[in-house]
Design an enzyme around this catalytic site. Sequence first.
Site, PDB file in Angstrom:
ATOM      1  N   LYS A 202      58.522-105.468  16.200  1.00 13.40           N
ATOM      2  CA  LYS A 202      57.254-105.935  15.733  1.00 13.40           C
ATOM      3  C   LYS A 202      56.044-105.287  15.925  1.00 13.40           C
ATOM      4  O   LYS A 202      55.620-104.631  16.699  1.00 13.40           O
ATOM      5  CB  LYS A 202      56.553-107.593  15.797  1.00 13.40           C
ATOM      6  CG  LYS A 202      55.554-107.300  15.379  1.00 13.40           C
ATOM      7  CD  LYS A 202      55.366-108.870  15.334  1.00 13.40           C
ATOM      8  CE  LYS A 202      53.601-109.273  14.973  1.00 13.40           C
ATOM      9  NZ  LYS A 202      52.746-110.322  15.616  1.00 13.40           N
ATOM     10  N   LYS A 256      59.637-106.338  11.963  1.00 12.60           N
ATOM     11  CA  LYS A 256      58.911-106.882  10.557  1.00 12.60           C
ATOM     12  C   LYS A 256      57.652-106.032  11.267  1.00 12.60           C
ATOM     13  O   LYS A 256      57.568-105.228  12.146  1.00 12.60           O
ATOM     14  CB  LYS A 256      58.015-108.056  11.696  1.00 12.60           C
ATOM     15  CG  LYS A 256      56.941-108.985  11.174  1.00 12.60           C
ATOM     16  CD  LYS A 256      56.540-109.831  12.392  1.00 12.60           C
ATOM     17  CE  LYS A 256      54.958-110.267  11.263  1.00 12.60           C
ATOM     18  NZ  LYS A 256      54.663-111.275  12.889  1.00 12.60           N
ATOM     19  N   SER A 282      53.342-110.990   5.218  1.00 12.33           N
ATOM     20  CA  SER A 282      51.918-111.754   3.700  1.00 12.33           C
ATOM     21  C   SER A 282      51.176-110.472   3.696  1.00 12.33           C
ATOM     22  O   SER A 282      50.941-110.717   1.975  1.00 12.33           O
ATOM     23  CB  SER A 282      50.720-112.293   4.825  1.00 12.33           C
ATOM     24  OG  SER A 282      50.357-111.592   5.231  1.00 12.33           O
TER      25      SER A 282
HETATM   26  C1  PBG Z   1      51.173-113.360  14.900  1.00 14.57           C
HETATM   27  C2  PBG Z   1      51.624-113.104  14.266  1.00 14.57           C
HETATM   28  C3  PBG Z   1      51.297-112.441  13.104  1.00 14.57           C
HETATM   29  C4  PBG Z   1      51.640-112.855  12.127  1.00 14.57           C
HETATM   30  C5  PBG Z   1      53.152-113.875  12.476  1.00 14.57           C
HETATM   31  N1  PBG Z   1      52.827-113.984  13.543  1.00 14.57           N
HETATM   32  C6  PBG Z   1      50.529-112.067  12.548  1.00 14.57           C
HETATM   33  C7  PBG Z   1      49.881-111.034  13.675  1.00 14.57           C
HETATM   34  O1  PBG Z   1      50.837-109.973  14.471  1.00 14.57           O
HETATM   35  O2  PBG Z   1      48.472-110.329  13.469  1.00 14.57           O
HETATM   36  C8  PBG Z   1      52.257-111.790  11.046  1.00 14.57           C
HETATM   37  C9  PBG Z   1      52.908-112.556   9.318  1.00 14.57           C
HETATM   38  C10 PBG Z   1      52.867-111.970   8.324  1.00 14.57           C
HETATM   39  O3  PBG Z   1      51.780-110.741   7.787  1.00 14.57           O
HETATM   40  O4  PBG Z   1      52.711-112.994   7.165  1.00 14.57           O
HETATM   41  N2  PBG Z   1      51.633-113.903  15.944  1.00 14.57           N
END
Ligand code: PBG
Length: 332
Positions: A202, A256, A282
């Site tokens: 991630k 991700k 997103s």
């Molecule tokens: C946080 C989390 C995030 C997303 C999923 N879980 C955002 C982050 O790490 O700040 C992002 C998902 C998306 O942007 O669709 N635990």
Amino acid sequence: MTPIHAPFPARRFRRLRRMAALRDLVAESRLSARDLIWPLFVTDVAGADAPVASMPGVARLTVEGAVRAAEEAARLGIPAVCLFPYTDPALKTADCAEAWNPENLSNRAVRAIKAAVPEIAVMTDVALDPYNLHGHDGLVRDGVILNDETVEALVRMALAQAEAGADILGPSDMMDGRIGAIRAALEAGGHRDVAILSYAAKYASAFYGPFRDAVGAAGALKGDKKTYQMDPANRAEALRLVARDLAEGADMVMVKPGLPYLDICRAVKDAFGAPTFAYQVSGEYAMLAAAVGKGWLREEAILESLLCFRRAGCDGILTYFAPRAARLLGAA
Ligand code: PBG
């Protein structure tokens, strides 16, 4: 593989592209509603079950609404939903205790969905950010994100989610050692069959912006997540993280964000062969949904983007387009 070179005109590649029937026969990748996981935003804050401005077509749902979405998923052939809570700001604390409250919003939603649509796999998010006064995925002391203390909190959170009936746990926090700790706790706690889909690779990405709006974490977050999420410059590190998480007991792994990281998806699938998922996040959703909404791109761009994940070796995709894609693919 031995390449056979039949020179033109013995080989005309266009022969097999001439009609849909022939193209279908030789297609190397396929996309189906069954490959999709549908992320849902849930809230019980009065009035918060509203459209998310930066994600056209996505709204926060009440628990009731999430149950209806899960029923829709079942009708459309989508096998799983993934829950993200928009937590009442009054419940956010520095110790994040709401995260392991058996009656928290996410756990109530899991129970409601499993009671109404048991055949849908419910995935939950294991990370502290929705409950954290500081907006970070980990506990914060003197401005530092604590690793080992966070892992202890994540274990409590994971056990509460497993108790509530979650089928898949998705640790998205990027602390070191959390997969092994959660797996051991699940085994010891009688939850042997709860699966872990690790957010193994991630990245610290600007593409998460609209999500943070949706879960109400954007305002709380100070600084960035670069001390725990990965540097977008790195590829070898992603493979080392996936290896680590599989060794610690992850059943499935995730890359991700998605589209800008397809090289990582392919590398992970080729190196390990494990069930590999990508999260079309997103910001990727926002870009495509906006362009399609404005008529700048045709709707097929959505399915093309999802098919590309399959070509890159992904077994499945988390995408906010899940129901729309399923309909475009011809589901009910
Ligand atoms: C946080 C989390 C995030 C997303 C999923 N879980 C955002 C982050 O790490 O700040 C992002 C998902 C998306 O942007 O669709 N635990």
